[in-house]
Design an enzyme around this catalytic site. Structure first.
Site, PDB file in Angstrom:
ATOM      1  N   LYS A  15       0.823  -1.193   0.000  1.00 15.55           N
ATOM      2  CA  LYS A  15       0.000   0.000   0.000  1.00 15.55           C
ATOM      3  C   LYS A  15       0.861   1.248   0.000  1.00 15.55           C
ATOM      4  CE  LYS A  15       0.695   1.116   4.431  1.00 15.55           C
ATOM      5  NZ  LYS A  15       1.305   2.339   4.731  1.00 15.55           N
ATOM      6  N   ASP A  44      -0.109  -5.722   3.094  1.00 12.31           N
ATOM      7  CA  ASP A  44      -0.204  -4.639   4.057  1.00 12.31           C
ATOM      8  C   ASP A  44       0.561  -5.111   5.284  1.00 12.31           C
ATOM      9  OD1 ASP A  44      -0.882  -2.802   5.997  1.00 12.31           O
ATOM     10  OD2 ASP A  44      -2.999  -2.748   5.473  1.00 12.31           O
ATOM     11  N   HIS A  45       1.718  -4.488   5.537  1.00  6.20           N
ATOM     12  CA  HIS A  45       2.562  -4.947   6.649  1.00  6.20           C
ATOM     13  C   HIS A  45       1.833  -4.899   7.987  1.00  6.20           C
ATOM     14  CE1 HIS A  45       3.115  -0.560   6.903  1.00  6.20           C
ATOM     15  NE2 HIS A  45       3.328  -0.783   8.187  1.00  6.20           N
ATOM     16  N   LYS A  49       0.977  -7.765  12.092  1.00  2.00           N
ATOM     17  CA  LYS A  49       1.042  -7.561  13.543  1.00  2.00           C
ATOM     18  C   LYS A  49       0.275  -8.686  14.243  1.00  2.00           C
ATOM     19  CE  LYS A  49       1.600  -2.553  13.509  1.00  2.00           C
ATOM     20  NZ  LYS A  49       2.820  -2.440  14.289  1.00  2.00           N
ATOM     21  N   GLU A  83      -0.591   5.526  17.358  1.00  2.00           N
ATOM     22  CA  GLU A  83       0.853   5.324  17.410  1.00  2.00           C
ATOM     23  C   GLU A  83       1.460   6.335  18.363  1.00  2.00           C
ATOM     24  OE1 GLU A  83       2.330   3.590  13.241  1.00  2.00           O
ATOM     25  OE2 GLU A  83       1.722   5.685  13.130  1.00  2.00           O
ATOM     26  N   ASP A 102      -2.490   6.322   4.404  1.00  2.00           N
ATOM     27  CA  ASP A 102      -1.560   5.435   5.105  1.00  2.00           C
ATOM     28  C   ASP A 102      -2.271   4.510   6.078  1.00  2.00           C
ATOM     29  OD1 ASP A 102       1.160   4.576   5.784  1.00  2.00           O
ATOM     30  OD2 ASP A 102       0.772   5.506   7.717  1.00  2.00           O
ATOM     31  N   HIS A 107      -4.937  -0.180   6.505  1.00  2.00           N
ATOM     32  CA  HIS A 107      -4.926  -0.854   7.804  1.00  2.00           C
ATOM     33  C   HIS A 107      -6.320  -0.928   8.425  1.00  2.00           C
ATOM     34  CE1 HIS A 107      -0.743  -0.330   7.185  1.00  2.00           C
ATOM     35  NE2 HIS A 107      -0.577   0.802   7.825  1.00  2.00           N
TER      36      HIS A 107
END
Length: 184
Positions: A15, A44-45, A49, A83, A102, A107
């Site tokens: 992304k 999508d990193h 998680k 974050e 982002d 996400h």
């Protein structure tokens, strides 16, 4: 030169996938001109998680939750992605993307997909994608007037600690940037 006649050819794209529906569609058409759908991996990193990876196990692996995780028992779901860090060395990317591209379009929507989808017929990538797409197809699309009435965008300011800079004080961020770092 990316394709070979031997082995397994695949392309991984992270992304954001375009900056609008039009640019995403253009990118998709370009990718499809050289690769088949089973060779294209949109990653999508954030989905790597541990907390996110545990959603399907908690939802569908627990019989009580599986039976009650529906509109009859759940009235509202809110997803909060917070974050502690600033943009750090990501200013060049982040100032072109912002929180909307982002965090939200990738996400947050993937998490909403996991939370709201019906149990897929299998846990294959195609069945999971189909279940999520059913959710996404039912989300309300807002027009410009409704966006103004229903969304808030902002930018983080200086924190209480000396090390907590405002967004515009981050290295490589233009001092006059109007880029969003907060979306609700």
């Amino acid at each position: 030169g990316l394709m070979s006649d031997t082995g397994y050819n695949r392309l991984m794209v992270e992304k954001p996938f375009g900056t609008s529906y039009k640019t995403a569609e253009e990118l998709q058409n370009q990718l499809e001109s050289g690769f088949s759908d089973d060779q294209i991996f949109r990653i999508d990193h954030y989905l790597g998680k541990e907390m996110v990876q545990n959603i399907p196990a908690v939802r569908f692996g627990n019989p009580i939750l599986d039976a009650t995780w529906n509109k009859n028992y759940i009235k509202n779901v809110q997803v909060t992605l917070v974050e502690q860090l600033g943009v750090e060395e990501r200013a060049g990317y982040y100032n072109t993307a912002g929180a909307l591209l982002d965090m939200i379009q990738n996400h947050a929507f993937q998490i909403v997909g996991w939370l709201a989808m019906e149990k897929p017929s299998s846990f294959s990538d195609t069945d999971i994608r189909a279940a999520k797409n059913t959710v996404f197809s039912k989300l309300k699309m807002y027009d410009k007037r409704e966006v103004v009435a229903n969304f808030v965008r902002g930018q983080y300011g200086r924190g209480r600690e000396v090390w907590q800079k405002s967004y515009t004080e981050e290295p490589d961020v233009p001092a006059d940037s109007k880029n969003d770092t907060y979306v609700a």
